[in-house]
Design a protein around this motif. Sequence first.
Motif, PDB file in Angstrom:
ATOM      1  N   ARG A 632       0.797  -1.195  -0.026  1.00  0.00           N
ATOM      2  CA  ARG A 632      -0.024  -0.143   0.104  1.00  0.00           C
ATOM      3  C   ARG A 632       0.861   1.174   0.139  1.00  0.00           C
ATOM      4  NH1 ARG A 632      -2.305   2.090   5.709  1.00  0.00           N
ATOM      5  NH2 ARG A 632       0.006   2.317   5.723  1.00  0.00           N
ATOM      6  N   ASP A 633       1.870   1.292   0.856  1.00  0.00           N
ATOM      7  CA  ASP A 633       2.580   2.165   0.920  1.00  0.00           C
ATOM      8  C   ASP A 633       3.604   2.575  -0.254  1.00  0.00           C
ATOM      9  OD1 ASP A 633       1.761   2.781   3.513  1.00  0.00           O
ATOM     10  OD2 ASP A 633       3.445   2.071   4.429  1.00  0.00           O
ATOM     11  N   ARG A 634       4.082   1.533  -0.847  1.00  0.00           N
ATOM     12  CA  ARG A 634       4.848   1.607  -2.047  1.00  0.00           C
ATOM     13  C   ARG A 634       4.253   2.137  -3.296  1.00  0.00           C
ATOM     14  NH1 ARG A 634       7.873  -4.339  -2.626  1.00  0.00           N
ATOM     15  NH2 ARG A 634       8.030  -4.466  -0.442  1.00  0.00           N
ATOM     16  N   VAL A 635       2.881   1.972  -3.291  1.00  0.00           N
ATOM     17  CA  VAL A 635       1.841   2.250  -4.609  1.00  0.00           C
ATOM     18  C   VAL A 635       1.788   3.815  -4.175  1.00  0.00           C
ATOM     19  CG1 VAL A 635      -0.293   2.370  -5.419  1.00  0.00           C
ATOM     20  CG2 VAL A 635       0.869   0.105  -4.753  1.00  0.00           C
ATOM     21  N   ARG A 636       1.780   4.251  -2.999  1.00  0.00           N
ATOM     22  CA  ARG A 636       1.297   5.736  -2.754  1.00  0.00           C
ATOM     23  C   ARG A 636       2.661   6.380  -3.048  1.00  0.00           C
ATOM     24  NH1 ARG A 636      -2.496   8.856   0.876  1.00  0.00           N
ATOM     25  NH2 ARG A 636      -3.808   8.181  -0.830  1.00  0.00           N
ATOM     26  N   SER A 637       3.768   5.964  -2.706  1.00  0.00           N
ATOM     27  CA  SER A 637       5.079   6.452  -2.781  1.00  0.00           C
ATOM     28  C   SER A 637       5.145   6.838  -4.388  1.00  0.00           C
ATOM     29  CB  SER A 637       6.238   5.653  -2.404  1.00  0.00           C
ATOM     30  OG  SER A 637       7.473   6.381  -2.801  1.00  0.00           O
ATOM     31  N   PHE A 638       4.801   5.715  -5.196  1.00  0.00           N
ATOM     32  CA  PHE A 638       4.880   5.807  -6.624  1.00  0.00           C
ATOM     33  C   PHE A 638       4.045   7.080  -7.297  1.00  0.00           C
ATOM     34  CE2 PHE A 638       3.819   4.786 -10.930  1.00  0.00           C
ATOM     35  CZ  PHE A 638       4.921   4.516 -11.463  1.00  0.00           C
ATOM     36  N   MET A 639       2.914   6.532  -6.644  1.00  0.00           N
ATOM     37  CA  MET A 639       1.940   7.791  -7.112  1.00  0.00           C
ATOM     38  C   MET A 639       2.251   9.132  -7.115  1.00  0.00           C
ATOM     39  SD  MET A 639       0.055   5.879  -9.087  1.00  0.00           S
ATOM     40  CE  MET A 639      -1.333   7.472  -9.613  1.00  0.00           C
ATOM     41  N   LYS A 640       2.637   9.586  -5.885  1.00  0.00           N
ATOM     42  CA  LYS A 640       2.823  10.563  -5.275  1.00  0.00           C
ATOM     43  C   LYS A 640       4.444  11.410  -5.567  1.00  0.00           C
ATOM     44  CE  LYS A 640      -0.833  11.200  -2.885  1.00  0.00           C
ATOM     45  NZ  LYS A 640      -2.030  12.117  -3.291  1.00  0.00           N
ATOM     46  N   GLN A 641       4.997  10.320  -6.328  1.00  0.00           N
ATOM     47  CA  GLN A 641       6.689  10.437  -6.565  1.00  0.00           C
ATOM     48  C   GLN A 641       7.403  11.204  -5.250  1.00  0.00           C
ATOM     49  OE1 GLN A 641       7.044  12.300 -10.546  1.00  0.00           O
ATOM     50  NE2 GLN A 641       5.907  10.661 -11.583  1.00  0.00           N
ATOM     51  N   SER A 642       7.238  10.500  -4.403  1.00  0.00           N
ATOM     52  CA  SER A 642       7.793  11.165  -3.262  1.00  0.00           C
ATOM     53  C   SER A 642       9.299  11.298  -3.093  1.00  0.00           C
ATOM     54  CB  SER A 642       7.223  10.239  -1.876  1.00  0.00           C
ATOM     55  OG  SER A 642       7.438   8.935  -2.229  1.00  0.00           O
ATOM     56  N   GLU A 643       9.920  10.675  -3.906  1.00  0.00           N
ATOM     57  CA  GLU A 643      11.572  10.730  -3.961  1.00  0.00           C
ATOM     58  C   GLU A 643      11.788  11.562  -5.092  1.00  0.00           C
ATOM     59  OE1 GLU A 643      13.499   9.521  -1.455  1.00  0.00           O
ATOM     60  OE2 GLU A 643      12.153   8.817  -0.336  1.00  0.00           O
ATOM     61  N   GLN A 644      12.320  12.867  -4.760  1.00  0.00           N
ATOM     62  CA  GLN A 644      12.566  13.767  -5.808  1.00  0.00           C
ATOM     63  C   GLN A 644      13.905  13.293  -6.745  1.00  0.00           C
ATOM     64  OE1 GLN A 644      10.797  16.179  -6.716  1.00  0.00           O
ATOM     65  NE2 GLN A 644       9.167  15.366  -5.190  1.00  0.00           N
ATOM     66  N   THR A 645      14.840  12.602  -5.797  1.00  0.00           N
ATOM     67  CA  THR A 645      16.065  11.735  -6.586  1.00  0.00           C
ATOM     68  C   THR A 645      15.865  10.551  -7.316  1.00  0.00           C
ATOM     69  OG1 THR A 645      16.834  10.839  -4.605  1.00  0.00           O
ATOM     70  CG2 THR A 645      17.258  13.163  -5.081  1.00  0.00           C
ATOM     71  N   ASN A 646      14.440  10.167  -7.417  1.00  0.00           N
ATOM     72  CA  ASN A 646      14.119   9.113  -8.344  1.00  0.00           C
ATOM     73  C   ASN A 646      13.699   9.140  -9.668  1.00  0.00           C
ATOM     74  OD1 ASN A 646      15.055   7.868  -5.751  1.00  0.00           O
ATOM     75  ND2 ASN A 646      13.496   6.171  -5.797  1.00  0.00           N
ATOM     76  N   VAL A 647      13.819   8.327 -10.414  1.00  0.00           N
ATOM     77  CA  VAL A 647      13.021   8.357 -11.797  1.00  0.00           C
ATOM     78  C   VAL A 647      11.986   7.272 -11.829  1.00  0.00           C
ATOM     79  CG1 VAL A 647      14.718   6.563 -12.848  1.00  0.00           C
ATOM     80  CG2 VAL A 647      13.453   8.240 -14.280  1.00  0.00           C
TER      81      VAL A 647
END
Length: 821
Positions: A632-647
């Motif tokens: 659940r948390d991983r899906v949210r992180s992906f949709m919110k693009q919470s890590e600015q240094t990630n692609v």
Amino acid sequence: MNFAVLDFETTGDQSSDQIIEVGLVIVKNGEITEVFSSLVNPEMEIPSFITRLTGITDEMVAAAPSIEQIAEKIAPYLQDTIIVAHNAQFDIKFLQKMLSAAGFLPFSGRVLDTVKFLQLLFPTLSSVKLSVVSSIWGIAHEAPHRAESDALATADIWLRCLERMNSFPLLLLQRLSNLFEDYADDFFWFIQEMRQKKENQTGLDLENSRYFRQFVINVNDWGEEKSQSEQKVIINETFTSTLESMKNSFQQVFPGYVDRASQNEMINEVWSALQEHHHLLVEAGTGTGKSLGYLIPALFYSVTENQKIVISTHTINLQEQLRERDIPLLQQVFPYPFQASILKGRNHYLCLRKFEHKINNNDYDNSAEHRLTAGQMLVWLSETKHGEDEELHFRHRGKEFWQSVASDTDSCLNRACPWFKKCFYHRIKYQANQSDIVITNHSLLFTDIQADNRLLPSYQQLIVDEAHHFEDVASKHLGIEVHYSAIVNTLIWLMKDSKNGHLPMLRHRLHQFDENERAMEWMQQIDALYPKIIMIKETWDEFCQQLYDVLPENIHDDSEKAQQVQRIKSEALPTEWDQLLVLEDNFYIQCTELIKIMEKLASQISAELDDFSLLSTLTDLSGSIKELHSFRDRVRSFMKQSEQTNVYWLEGNATYRSKSLLMVSSPIDVSPMLRQYFFETKNSVILTSATLSVKKSFQYVMEQLGLDRMEPEKVKAIQLESPFNYRDQALVCIPKDFPSVKNASSNQQFVHSLVNSIKEVATATHGRMMVLFTSNKMLKQVYPLLKNELIPASIQVLGQGVDSSNRSKLVTLFQQHPASV
């Protein structure tokens, strides 16, 4: 019991086909007493491919007895006997046809299939093919696909099966008998017979078998074994003199041993890096002997300095090579005692508590196949020392069963578990702490970082083999991946249907406490969770379908479905993104509600009821709750693009569409993290591979790993040439007469040419060949065609993803049967 081991050669496998040869071997009192074989006139033309396979021609059978004459000869052998055959269904079909044609009654006795018994009794056997088993066991099988030779080989195999079952302790036979008691077939009947025979002969064999909680298990409590590392080794020799002594030992062990200059250079460079505390990159060409090139100095440094060294590989193949070949070799020639351990990811080890739970509760989703896998594991448990899935050779859906009993962090009871001191995972962790050398893999190395260094023992020296994969594995483990099936599987673990899953199992357990006032209330709460799980699945399906639609259409017009990829940029989000965020929010809310209810329910039950079976079910439920929480948390992180240094990007496949959807987030640059976790904190990190440099320069790899920002004296890089003389020892051939691949028609021509070409070379070399494809589709097109073409030459064809998806098991199959492609 008397056995008639039967084998037929036929014109094919259809109802219209006929027998062309029969082989019959009689086994009495554990010995072969009689052999009968004969060609048979099929009264039809033998197909050319059968002639190629068997060597039997029309001329050979022209004057042979008729099927009726053969039936009259073998019918007396079949009275009061048990028929044994390899792939018995095939042979019994033709036996009944033969008896009917000759006017005899159908055979109504017992029929046993050696294939099924091999699978059960020898779970580590890499293949159950008659030719492969014969080769592995050294059974004479001079004429494969001839009835007498096949029947004799099958008889030898059956005698070994009987010997194996006779050696089983009574408890194991009782377990196997109970496992298959719902199946009133000949397979179960024979196991029951062997059980009764053992019960009449003996009781528990306390001398030769170990028993725990009504299971036969081949390990003592971990911590009881004495470690070689417990005693301090005093070494007065220098590394140079020890190395020379080892070379002398190598010459004694291997009469043809030749010193390699490149390997010597690597040994000395690795020794210097360990001693002087600097990092080292070693590009060593094929044939250098990289494994010994780092193992020898690592062992000497570890033993003399009392420093643990971790060695990391990318593949399990290399880990197994180190364990099965290199470490045993060094234990022969290294002049001082040492201990080395192989530590793999936790899911590679059996959880004994889960396995006990499955067996005792008859908890099998796919009953027949899962029961056979459970039986294999009961036998394997009586002999394994490591409890690793790599030792087992699963058939059909066996891997699915393993996943339900594999060890994992979230459902582990640790010291509260009655199996704790027998636990394979905790055993290997204990051994790793006692070892001089710990061999692990890149994935576990980064998982250890995410687990705050709780998985691996403390270390300051690291050797990274197959280092060209190091950055990719870092990106994967330090990022996010969520596949459609991951969440679906978690929901299935919670509730597959009204009878299967953690929640239905918990409800079943609570039903036994109906005298407890709250048990009925808890069962009602569980019933109310089922619609919520179904709703979450529906929301997830809708979300993934709409997310899949973001992917570009597949523009490839051939049937090879290319992977679809779509970059998700925060500054240019797809137009559907707002709607997708709403769906994701619904999914998040629904999961959160379900998680809270289940956590509260589990907490209340565990606080009030004290029962191990119930606690075990609650522990498994807790593991699935934690998994759902994480996804659940991983899906949210992906949709919110919470890590600015990630692609961020999406992947999919046009064939499976939304069910193939993969959400991926990866750090753009992992070098800062590699410096933080390894290069700035470890005394020495040695990276080696056959491919590290680009145009003879290490600049690119050093930039990718972050080594370019280290002090120059802290990093050294060397290139070692391969000792092989490729100009004299290798031949590169490039055929110029192959058709090109442009469309479906030319693709078929290419496959046809390829099959013929491989067949010609493989026949000349008698196998011993590897064929690499860039197209998985073409591999699967070539596989069945080539397999049929090479059967007459007794050359085995192994296909990755066909015979097995496990690379190390394919290598084992190839090694055990060299006449392979």
